[in-house]
Design an enzyme around this catalytic site. Sequence first.
Site, short mmCIF file in Angstrom:
data_model
loop_
_atom_site.label_atom_id
_atom_site.label_comp_id
_atom_site.label_asym_id
_atom_site.label_seq_id
_atom_site.Cartn_x
_atom_site.Cartn_y
_atom_site.Cartn_z
N GLU A 173 9.38 -2.50 -3.47
CA GLU A 173 8.41 -1.46 -3.89
C GLU A 173 8.85 -0.75 -5.17
OE1 GLU A 173 5.45 -1.88 -0.84
OE2 GLU A 173 5.55 -1.22 -2.90
N SER A 192 2.15 -0.85 -10.19
CA SER A 192 0.72 -0.57 -9.91
C SER A 192 0.38 0.90 -10.18
CB SER A 192 0.39 -0.92 -8.44
OG SER A 192 1.26 -0.21 -7.58
#
Length: 287
Positions: A173, A192
């Site tokens: 992540e 993202s």
Amino acid sequence: MAATDSTPPPGAAPDWTIPQDWASYTATEHATWDTLFARQSAMLPGRAADEFLAGIEMLHLSRPGIPDFDELSDKLYKATGWQVVAVPGLVPDDVFFEHLANRRFVAGQFIRKPDQLDYLEEPDVFHDVFGHVPMLAHPVFADYIQAYGQGGLRAMRHGAIEKLARLYWYTVEFGLIRSGAGLKIYGAGIVSSRGESLFALDDPSPNRIGFDLERVMRTLYRIDDYQQTYFVIDSFDQLLRATLDTDFAPLYARLKDLPDLAITDILPDDTVITRGTQAYALERAEG
Ligand code: HBI
Ligand code: FE
């Protein structure tokens, strides 16, 4: 971070998968993907790891609209044997690990609303497909995520899920990697996010510390704001080796007796790349 009850929601299969039903996406939903894609892909060259950018290319993710998982899985399967399957949102840990162990990446079927561009609670199709899937086209990283899934199923037997979730959090992540041209981003949660793609590399606020498996597994993390510590790997091989070469049973036994580390702790034998000011977090704490 994971769903609690293990009864799949209505319409989902026992493994929590649902049809993507690509035809049901509206023009607004496709436009939201295009907006997010244009914004992130404009800022990531030079910031994201070359391997991430290569995955975007190889999977033709620059095509307009939300990707069709069947088409995406065809390309991905040829590259590394992985497929992308649609789920309603977070799935229970055992379901999650079972999919990863079988080279199936679970991706949220839904996409955030136009007024949620910068943050949302659960992983949507943009976070999962733009953030995670490009790296699955990289053979070594693809092996790492499968090994992680297998490790997750093992960790559950040792009651060590929390330790393994930290490994996922600080690598898959929010991981950074050293490159000849300085630090680069490979973590899905960073690539993202527009704000964190800047913060993670440029801001003097967070710590940046060399990756060490045991160190990461002891370190708490936060889910509500930018990270206060990032861990930096030297290569994706280092990640894969750490997972394959470790005998986890004695490691989990050792970790049981060691205290967790606070998010901003720096240990004497840490490889410190940035000793952060934590100015961002302190300012946010003052509200
Ligand atoms: N479910 N859909 C989905 N996506 C995740 O990233 C995810 C999950 N369930 C559990 C989970 N992640 C983490 O708690 C595990 O890494 C432990
Ligand atoms: Fe994610």
